[in-house]
Design an enzyme around this catalytic site. Structure first.
Site, mmCIF file in Angstrom:
data_model
loop_
_atom_site.group_PDB
_atom_site.id
_atom_site.type_symbol
_atom_site.label_atom_id
_atom_site.label_comp_id
_atom_site.label_asym_id
_atom_site.label_seq_id
_atom_site.Cartn_x
_atom_site.Cartn_y
_atom_site.Cartn_z
ATOM 1 N N HIS A 29 64.597 -3.867 14.102
ATOM 2 C CA HIS A 29 65.743 -4.036 14.874
ATOM 3 C C HIS A 29 66.405 -5.338 14.868
ATOM 4 C CE1 HIS A 29 64.303 -0.172 16.490
ATOM 5 N NE2 HIS A 29 63.094 -0.601 16.607
ATOM 6 N N HIS B 177 61.860 1.385 21.162
ATOM 7 C CA HIS B 177 60.244 1.162 21.029
ATOM 8 C C HIS B 177 59.881 -0.293 21.424
ATOM 9 C CE1 HIS B 177 60.426 3.795 16.911
ATOM 10 N NE2 HIS B 177 60.475 4.429 17.907
#
Length: 292
Positions: free
Chosen positions: A244, A186
């Site tokens: 993340h 992403h």
């Protein structure tokens, strides 16, 4: 006999209301047109500035490097902290589709209106094909890295039990977890889309400066791209704050920046490439003087 004046008065009032509404609609359309013209002119001037584009690169780097520090100062229960939030599902997961659709329309209009040549238009649109190949290739590379660096674990109440299953597919098929180094796809995609859209949209300033046709549809498409670019910046910030691990995000952004450099910063300046944005669209200054 008494109904005649009443009916006439009613018709007159209806006509005045229709005229008033028509005038109001014309005023609103004029205001919308003026705002569209002013907004597109200012956005084109900003995106067309080489200095601001360099600062924009610094901004993206600062977002990825320092943005995670904001996780200590924001509400962890906000809607943007959930993987299932509307923006994450509808926009981030389909970021390339949105970018390709909006930017494809803009490039198509700008190139064709400037040249009236289908071959040149197709050549410039091929940059989006290259971008799609970069996106797909990077995604496969990230999965390969995760496979090569990972191990299979079985979740237990006491912790995780290491298994000797050789690859990710067999591990997941057995109902276990595969844990490896996961580059943030992403962060990669949003960074790449931000850089790509800023580069493509910068052409509009030169397009307007050459006095080429710029009607309301083209200006509207341009502003939609600007709004999408702003949304990608916001969602990139949300991604680096809430999702993340730090190095996974930094590596993803670095790969996205490197992909932009290989294409827009290097290859597209070569004659055997799709060409850089704006290449071949505008007459060169010396050719204009020669014509005069």
């Amino acid at each position: 006999m008494e109904r005649g004046p009443v009916v006439g008065a009613g018709r007159g009032a209806g006509a005045r209301i229709r005229a008033l509404l028509g005038g109001l609609v014309r005023v609103l359309l004029w205001v919308a047109s003026a705002l569209l013209y002013f907004g597109s002119e200012q956005a084109a001037r900003l995106l067309g500035s080489p200095c601001l584009r360099r600062l924009y690169h610094a901004w993206l780097a600062a977002v990825v490097i320092f943005g995670p520090l904001l996780q200590f100062h924001v509400n962890p229960r906000t809607i943007f902290a959930s993987h299932g939030n509307f923006f994450n599902i509808k926009f981030v997961n389909s970021a390339w589709g949105w970018t390709c659709t909006f930017l494809g329309g803009f490039v198509l209009l700008v190139v064709f209106l400037a040249t009236r040549r289908v071959a040149v238009t197709a050549r410039h649109l091929s940059r989006l094909v290259v971008g799609a190949a970069v996106w797909r290739g990077a995604g496969r590379a990230f999965l390969l890295i995760e496979d090569l660096t990972g191990s299979c674990f079985e979740p237990l109440p006491q912790g995780l039990l290491l298994h000797e299953l050789p690859d990710r597919r067999s591990c997941l098929a057995a109902g276990h977890q595969w844990r490896g180094y996961t580059v943030s796809s992403h962060t990669f995609l949003l960074t790449f889309c931000c850089l790509l859209m800023a580069e493509e949209a910068a052409v509009f300033a030169k397009y307007l400066a050459h006095g080429l046709p710029a009607g309301a549809p083209l200006r509207l498409v341009f502003l939609l791209n600007v709004l999408l670019l702003g949304l990608w910046n916001f969602l990139l910030l949300c991604t680096v704050i809430y999702f993340h691990q730090y190095t996974h995000k930094v590596v993803g952004a670095a790969v996205g920046t490197f992909a932009w450099y290989l294409t827009y910063g290097s290859w597209y300046h070569q004659p055997w490439s799709p060409g850089s944005p704006g290449h071949g669209l505008f007459p060169r200054p010396h050719s204009i003087h020669k014509h005069n």
